[in-house]
Write a protein that holds these residues in place. Structure first.
Motif, PDB file in Angstrom:
ATOM      1  N   UNK A 272     -68.848  49.002  15.979  1.00 52.13           N
ATOM      2  CA  UNK A 272     -67.509  49.356  15.510  1.00 52.13           C
ATOM      3  C   UNK A 272     -66.812  48.143  14.904  1.00 52.13           C
ATOM      4  N   UNK A 273     -66.938  47.003  15.585  1.00 56.52           N
ATOM      5  CA  UNK A 273     -66.344  45.774  15.064  1.00 56.52           C
ATOM      6  C   UNK A 273     -66.981  45.407  13.733  1.00 56.52           C
ATOM      7  N   UNK A 274     -68.309  45.496  13.650  1.00 56.03           N
ATOM      8  CA  UNK A 274     -69.008  45.187  12.411  1.00 56.03           C
ATOM      9  C   UNK A 274     -68.529  46.090  11.275  1.00 56.03           C
ATOM     10  N   UNK A 275     -68.360  47.370  11.564  1.00 59.16           N
ATOM     11  CA  UNK A 275     -67.943  48.326  10.547  1.00 59.16           C
ATOM     12  C   UNK A 275     -66.588  47.960   9.958  1.00 59.16           C
ATOM     13  N   UNK A 276     -65.651  47.551  10.801  1.00 54.53           N
ATOM     14  CA  UNK A 276     -64.302  47.234  10.337  1.00 54.53           C
ATOM     15  C   UNK A 276     -64.229  45.846   9.693  1.00 54.53           C
ATOM     16  N   UNK A 277     -64.996  44.885  10.233  1.00 58.22           N
ATOM     17  CA  UNK A 277     -64.856  43.502   9.783  1.00 58.22           C
ATOM     18  C   UNK A 277     -65.296  43.286   8.337  1.00 58.22           C
ATOM     19  N   UNK A 278     -66.240  44.079   7.823  1.00 61.09           N
ATOM     20  CA  UNK A 278     -66.710  43.855   6.456  1.00 61.09           C
ATOM     21  C   UNK A 278     -65.545  43.916   5.475  1.00 61.09           C
ATOM     22  N   UNK A 279     -64.749  44.978   5.544  1.00 62.99           N
ATOM     23  CA  UNK A 279     -63.643  45.092   4.596  1.00 62.99           C
ATOM     24  C   UNK A 279     -62.374  44.399   5.089  1.00 62.99           C
ATOM     25  N   UNK A 280     -62.172  44.292   6.401  1.00 64.25           N
ATOM     26  CA  UNK A 280     -60.956  43.660   6.902  1.00 64.25           C
ATOM     27  C   UNK A 280     -60.971  42.149   6.657  1.00 64.25           C
ATOM     28  N   UNK A 281     -62.114  41.501   6.848  1.00 57.02           N
ATOM     29  CA  UNK A 281     -62.178  40.059   6.627  1.00 57.02           C
ATOM     30  C   UNK A 281     -62.300  39.693   5.155  1.00 57.02           C
ATOM     31  N   UNK A 282     -62.632  40.657   4.300  1.00 59.21           N
ATOM     32  CA  UNK A 282     -62.643  40.375   2.863  1.00 59.21           C
ATOM     33  C   UNK A 282     -61.271  39.878   2.407  1.00 59.21           C
ATOM     34  N   UNK A 283     -60.216  40.480   2.959  1.00 58.66           N
ATOM     35  CA  UNK A 283     -58.855  40.059   2.599  1.00 58.66           C
ATOM     36  C   UNK A 283     -58.572  38.659   3.103  1.00 58.66           C
ATOM     37  N   UNK A 284     -59.026  38.327   4.326  1.00 62.44           N
ATOM     38  CA  UNK A 284     -58.826  36.978   4.851  1.00 62.44           C
ATOM     39  C   UNK A 284     -59.560  35.938   4.002  1.00 62.44           C
ATOM     40  N   UNK A 285     -60.774  36.268   3.582  1.00 62.00           N
ATOM     41  CA  UNK A 285     -61.527  35.347   2.727  1.00 62.00           C
ATOM     42  C   UNK A 285     -60.809  35.146   1.400  1.00 62.00           C
ATOM     43  N   UNK A 286     -60.285  36.235   0.820  1.00 67.50           N
ATOM     44  CA  UNK A 286     -59.614  36.120  -0.476  1.00 67.50           C
ATOM     45  C   UNK A 286     -58.349  35.277  -0.385  1.00 67.50           C
ATOM     46  N   UNK A 287     -57.789  35.125   0.850  1.00 71.20           N
ATOM     47  CA  UNK A 287     -56.595  34.311   1.067  1.00 71.20           C
ATOM     48  C   UNK A 287     -56.919  32.918   1.592  1.00 71.20           C
ATOM     49  N   UNK A 288     -58.234  32.589   1.693  1.00 70.12           N
ATOM     50  CA  UNK A 288     -58.693  31.258   2.141  1.00 70.12           C
ATOM     51  C   UNK A 288     -58.194  30.912   3.548  1.00 70.12           C
ATOM     52  N   UNK A 289     -58.145  31.896   4.430  1.00 70.45           N
ATOM     53  CA  UNK A 289     -57.656  31.661   5.796  1.00 70.45           C
ATOM     54  C   UNK A 289     -58.850  31.358   6.715  1.00 70.45           C
ATOM     55  N   UNK A 291     -59.415  28.997   9.105  1.00 67.49           N
ATOM     56  CA  UNK A 291     -59.198  28.795  10.541  1.00 67.49           C
ATOM     57  C   UNK A 291     -59.003  30.125  11.263  1.00 67.49           C
ATOM     58  N   UNK A 292     -58.302  31.042  10.622  1.00 64.64           N
ATOM     59  CA  UNK A 292     -58.108  32.372  11.206  1.00 64.64           C
ATOM     60  C   UNK A 292     -59.446  33.086  11.362  1.00 64.64           C
ATOM     61  N   UNK A 293     -60.316  32.933  10.371  1.00 60.62           N
ATOM     62  CA  UNK A 293     -61.619  33.588  10.417  1.00 60.62           C
ATOM     63  C   UNK A 293     -62.460  33.029  11.549  1.00 60.62           C
ATOM     64  N   UNK A 294     -62.486  31.687  11.706  1.00 62.45           N
ATOM     65  CA  UNK A 294     -63.266  31.078  12.787  1.00 62.45           C
ATOM     66  C   UNK A 294     -62.739  31.488  14.156  1.00 62.45           C
ATOM     67  N   UNK A 295     -61.398  31.519  14.297  1.00 61.98           N
ATOM     68  CA  UNK A 295     -60.821  31.932  15.580  1.00 61.98           C
ATOM     69  C   UNK A 295     -61.166  33.381  15.889  1.00 61.98           C
ATOM     70  N   UNK A 296     -61.073  34.239  14.882  1.00 60.60           N
ATOM     71  CA  UNK A 296     -61.411  35.650  15.062  1.00 60.60           C
ATOM     72  C   UNK A 296     -62.879  35.817  15.423  1.00 60.60           C
ATOM     73  N   UNK A 297     -63.753  35.088  14.730  1.00 61.27           N
ATOM     74  CA  UNK A 297     -65.194  35.217  14.961  1.00 61.27           C
ATOM     75  C   UNK A 297     -65.590  34.743  16.354  1.00 61.27           C
ATOM     76  N   UNK A 298     -65.068  33.593  16.773  1.00 61.73           N
ATOM     77  CA  UNK A 298     -65.480  33.042  18.063  1.00 61.73           C
ATOM     78  C   UNK A 298     -64.948  33.873  19.229  1.00 61.73           C
ATOM     79  N   UNK A 299     -63.720  34.367  19.094  1.00 58.95           N
ATOM     80  CA  UNK A 299     -63.181  35.197  20.169  1.00 58.95           C
ATOM     81  C   UNK A 299     -63.937  36.519  20.255  1.00 58.95           C
ATOM     82  N   UNK A 300     -64.271  37.083  19.101  1.00 58.50           N
ATOM     83  CA  UNK A 300     -65.043  38.323  19.080  1.00 58.50           C
ATOM     84  C   UNK A 300     -66.423  38.110  19.689  1.00 58.50           C
TER      85      UNK A 300
END
Length: 545
Positions: A272-289, A291-300
């Motif tokens: 379920x997490x994998x299904x949502x993260x593909x499109x949800x993190x695309x926006x974070x990548x496009x905003x160059x965030x 640190x947010x991505x690393x924090x999200x990934x490690x906590x997940x």
């Protein structure tokens, strides 16, 4: 994890939980109605179909949800993305079905898989078309962030399949009855899904041509890399089934598939997490965030480890009683493969969210390389072990292949640009698993009645596991309440208040309370272990005050 992503995960998890329940109830019935041999044939056909559909749909479904989710300012961006992928979906569905019909008609299918399976491939050709539009509709809705629509469709797909397949297999239509269930469900979901998409974006966009600036090359490149990635992933899922079908009987394939089905239950939250993260993190990548991505990934990663590990420990402890009850006495040979598959299933569960975040970045060469390395290990070990060891060899090979995914995708993530181990606390999570496994296994062994064990061990094991996780620091005291605060009222409000008190420093005496709890749980664990393994006399229980 921000609330928009969390709401998507909750929607997907809720749907997957319903699907899990329906699957858990229907799978043993389907196994019994078909029998081990026919169930093996059915599993083999679905494996072949899944690999075939990679080239028909995987680039389309991943592409449409990724590019729809991106925050681009181009005029009519969404309409052009939907139109581009819808045209591609129609073309590839038609070609895919036609090729399968021609291959069956000219005897290529019979030559490759045996003449007794030929009729089924005509049904699979029809399923190519219905499954294509089902998946396109669902992934398009997800690209728009409409999980509240896409996920009920997934439930409808499973319920529709069960409603048709179980009666047809019960009356003796066998594998064809099961395939008819898939045809009915995918057609129903495809029609409803496309109507929902049409409400958001008119499907007449299929006839509109985008401007020259539309990134066709980028999309085609992503599609080709996505196809390569999905092909490698599917080889991990299905090469063992296909090879086992060649070297062992259909009954062995059916029992091995039963073991895989139980092991894959561990994945419902990571998927379920994998299904949502593909499109949800695309926006974070496009905003160059980053640190947010690393924090999200490690906590997940940390939460996934803890949740999947407790499920794996519980399933291992109850395997001897759960498998015969669930599938019937005919499935007892599935117990050993199941135990061998569980460590690898845990590793694959950890890799799934990491892979999804990498996919969201869009540069797939590192994820493809990581998945390819795991796939090569899997194929080599299956070739080496299945001819000699059968189901056991397939389970060992697949477990090693699954487990290597986590290591390779951690390396891939570093190259992509994020660190999934930043706050993963792998050592503490592993220690939690080891400490909790002893009393959980002992408790399972101490309870003689299988139904009583199934009723008692899961909740008691979960409580023990969470306690140890808090004690060793794999979880912070406030974190369970932070997660519960995302639930609807009254759970969410109460948990949010508790979380506020804990993080606000109102925790006087907490150290003393945790020490008391540790002593209680430790003593209880030793008592259960002693009773289970004969170190204490069960009659001593009568002298308790």
């Amino acid at each position: 994890m921000n609330r928009s992503i969390t709401s998507g995960v909750v929607s997907v998890v809720s749907a997957k939980l319903v699907v899990l329940v329906v699957t858990a109830l229907s799978t043993p019935l389907l196994y019994r109605f078909l029998g081990a041999s026919a169930y093996g044939e059915y599993a083999f056909l679905l494996s072949v179909f899944a690999i075939y559909m990679i080239f028909v749909s995987s680039g389309i479904t991943d592409g449409v949800r990724k590019f729809l989710a991106e925050d681009r300012t181009a005029t009519n961006w969404s309409e052009h993305v939907v139109g581009f992928y819808f045209r591609l979906a129609i073309l590839l569905a038609g070609l895919g079905a036609l090729l399968l019909v021609l291959a069956t008609s000219f005897g290529l299918v019979g030559l490759a898989f045996g003449s007794e399976l030929t009729t089924y491939f005509y049904a699979l050709a029809a399923l190519v078309i219905t499954a294509q539009f089902r998946d396109f509709a669902r992934k398009t809705l997800m690209g728009f962030g409409l999980e509240r629509y896409s996920e009920p469709l997934k439930v409808l797909d499973k319920v529709g399949f069960v409603a048709v397949a179980l009666p047809l297999t019960y009356v003796g239509l066998g594998v064809m009855g099961a395939l008819a269930g898939h045809l009915f469900a995918s057609l129903l979901v495809g029609v409803i899904g496309l109507l929902l998409v049409h409400r958001r974006i008119s499907l007449s966009s299929v006839f509109s041509s985008p401007t020259e600036r539309f990134p066709r090359t980028e999309m085609v490149t992503f599609n080709s890399m996505s196809i390569a990635l999905i092909f490698l992933l599917m080889s991990l899922y299905h090469i063992d089934i296909i090879m086992l079908n060649r070297f062992r009987s259909d009954a062995a394939v059916g029992n091995y598939k039963a073991a895989l089905t139980l092991a894959e239950f561990l994945w419902f939250v990571p998927m379920a997490i994998q299904t949502v993260f593909v499109h949800s993190t695309s926006e974070l990548w496009s905003q160059n965030r980053y640190r947010k991505i690393s924090a999200l990934a490690s906590r997940t990663t940390r939460y996934t480890f803890l949740l999947t590990a407790i499920m794996a420990v519980g399933l291992a402890a109850l395997a001897d009683v759960a498998v015969p009850i669930y599938f019937g006495a005919e499935a007892e040979p599935a117990i050993t493969p199941l135990l061998l598959l569980l460590p690898g299933a845990l590793g694959f569960a950890l890799a799934r969210p990491i892979l999804a975040i990498s996919q969201g970045e869009g540069t797939l060469r590192y994820p493809v390389a990581a998945t390819g390395a795991a796939a090569v290990i899997n194929v080599v070990l299956n070739v080496a072990l299945i001819p000699r060891f059968g189901m056991g060899g397939a389970a060992v090979a697949t477990s090693v292949g699954y487990g290597s995914m986590f290591a390779f995708h951690c390396l891939s993530a570093r190259r992509v640009g994020f660190d999934p181990l930043e706050d993963a606390r792998l050592g503490r999570s592993a220690l939690t698993t080891v400490l909790a496994a002893v009393p959980i296994v002992a408790l399972s062994a101490a309870i003689s009645g299988p139904w009583l064990a199934l009723a008692v061990v899961p909740p008691a094991g979960f409580a023990l596991f969470v306690t140890f996780a808090l004690l060793v620091g794999a979880l912070d005291p406030a974190e369970p309440f932070e997660l519960l605060s995302l639930f609807p009222e009254p759970i969410g409000g109460t948990a949010d208040a508790i979380h506020g008190r804990l993080t606000g420093g109102e925790s006087e005496g907490m150290t003393r309370n945790w020490l008391q709890l540790f002593l209680f749980v430790g003593g209880l664990s030793l008592l259960v272990a002693g009773l289970a393994f004969g170190m204490l006399d069960p009659g001593l229980q009568s002298v308790a005050p």
